[in-house]
Design an enzyme around this catalytic site. Structure first.
Site, PDB file in Angstrom:
ATOM      1  N   HIS A  95       0.825  -1.216   0.000  1.00  0.00           N
ATOM      2  CA  HIS A  95       0.000   0.000   0.000  1.00  0.00           C
ATOM      3  C   HIS A  95       0.859   1.267   0.000  1.00  0.00           C
ATOM      4  O   HIS A  95       0.365   2.352  -0.303  1.00  0.00           O
ATOM      5  CB  HIS A  95      -0.908  -0.017   1.230  1.00  0.00           C
ATOM      6  CG  HIS A  95      -2.258   0.608   1.017  1.00  0.00           C
ATOM      7  ND1 HIS A  95      -2.856   0.732  -0.216  1.00  0.00           N
ATOM      8  CD2 HIS A  95      -3.144   1.156   1.912  1.00  0.00           C
ATOM      9  CE1 HIS A  95      -4.046   1.318  -0.084  1.00  0.00           C
ATOM     10  NE2 HIS A  95      -4.235   1.591   1.192  1.00  0.00           N
ATOM     11  N   TYR A  98      -2.169   9.892   6.973  1.00  0.00           N
ATOM     12  CA  TYR A  98      -2.807   8.586   6.747  1.00  0.00           C
ATOM     13  C   TYR A  98      -3.559   8.645   5.424  1.00  0.00           C
ATOM     14  O   TYR A  98      -4.006   9.696   4.976  1.00  0.00           O
ATOM     15  CB  TYR A  98      -3.703   8.127   7.910  1.00  0.00           C
ATOM     16  CG  TYR A  98      -2.876   7.669   9.079  1.00  0.00           C
ATOM     17  CD1 TYR A  98      -2.347   6.377   9.131  1.00  0.00           C
ATOM     18  CD2 TYR A  98      -2.565   8.553  10.111  1.00  0.00           C
ATOM     19  CE1 TYR A  98      -1.540   5.979  10.184  1.00  0.00           C
ATOM     20  CE2 TYR A  98      -1.760   8.160  11.165  1.00  0.00           C
ATOM     21  CZ  TYR A  98      -1.247   6.868  11.190  1.00  0.00           C
ATOM     22  OH  TYR A  98      -0.435   6.482  12.218  1.00  0.00           O
ATOM     23  N   ASN A 109      -8.937   4.636  -1.235  1.00  0.00           N
ATOM     24  CA  ASN A 109      -9.306   5.684  -0.274  1.00  0.00           C
ATOM     25  C   ASN A 109      -8.447   6.940  -0.382  1.00  0.00           C
ATOM     26  O   ASN A 109      -8.935   8.056  -0.190  1.00  0.00           O
ATOM     27  CB  ASN A 109      -9.258   5.140   1.156  1.00  0.00           C
ATOM     28  CG  ASN A 109     -10.397   4.177   1.431  1.00  0.00           C
ATOM     29  OD1 ASN A 109     -11.458   4.274   0.817  1.00  0.00           O
ATOM     30  ND2 ASN A 109     -10.186   3.231   2.332  1.00  0.00           N
TER      31      ASN A 109
END
Length: 213
Positions: free
Chosen positions: A31, A78, A126
């Protein structure tokens, strides 16, 4: 008298953003390949990245090949709030959305494949959802790096997918991904010299192969 044909303006990135998660436990995970890509660009161009609180990320600027002024960003917000950091930089420097190139991981592409596009949806990512929301447009270039699907993926089994994207590459995959990152640098440099559209031909047609043992 015929109207002159107007050539579309070249899209040349001014800010390159790699998506990832900031904690050490996420280092080298699938990721975080966007972070790894920006690190590779910073090394190639001798740009130092340092934490910048105003921009909510690790930020650096310098000159890419061809004398192009470039900015690099790794958001430390994040993944699902990445757009906050991107917007902080674009607002400060008054950059348009289409001058931002976002690099991130893609489950739907196999290892060794990359995809460069001028625009598009988030595709369930996301970090990209946040980028689109904060830039208020889908019209900005993005470079997706294939991380492949989990081998035992079952439709609807989200836990398998989560453990795959947050897992680390195997030793063999790491070798391949180092070559992929070299290719990413090549693709980005081509985007800066000739525009994203020209670079798409090279980036989207080539598959990086694992080194022969």
């Amino acid at each position: 008298m015929t109207e002159p044909v107007t050539q579309p303006a070249l899209v040349i990135p001014q800010l390159i953003v790699g998506l990832g998660n900031p904690e050490p436990k996420y280092d080298q995970t699938r990721h975080n390949i966007g972070f790894a890509a920006v690190d590779a660009l910073a090394r190639a161009w001798n740009i130092s990245l340092a934490e910048n609180r105003k921009f909510q990320g690790q930020y650096g600027e310098g000159t890419a090949p061809g004398g192009v002024k470039i900015r690099l960003l790794k958001p430390l917000t994040y993944m699902n709030r990445s757009g906050q950091a991107i917007q902080a930089v674009t607002s400060w420097y008054k950059l348009s959305g289409e001058s931002v190139l976002v690099i991130y991981d893609d489950l739907d592409l196999p290892l060794g494949k990359t995809r460069l596009r001028l625009s598009g949806s988030a595709g369930g990512h996301n970090g990209m959802k946040s980028a689109i929301a904060h830039l208020s447009t889908q019209n900005f270039p993005r470079l997706r790096i294939g991380i492949g699907k989990p081998k035992n993926a079952v439709n609807g089994d989200n836990s398998e997918t989560v453990s795959h994207v947050l897992g680390k590459f195997s030793a063999t995959e790491t070798q391949l991904m180092s070559l992929v990152l070299q290719f990413v640098v090549e693709c980005v440099e081509l985007s800066l010299k000739q525009g994203v559209e020209k670079a798409m031909n090279r980036c989207n047609s080539y598959t990086v192969e694992a080194p022969k043992s």
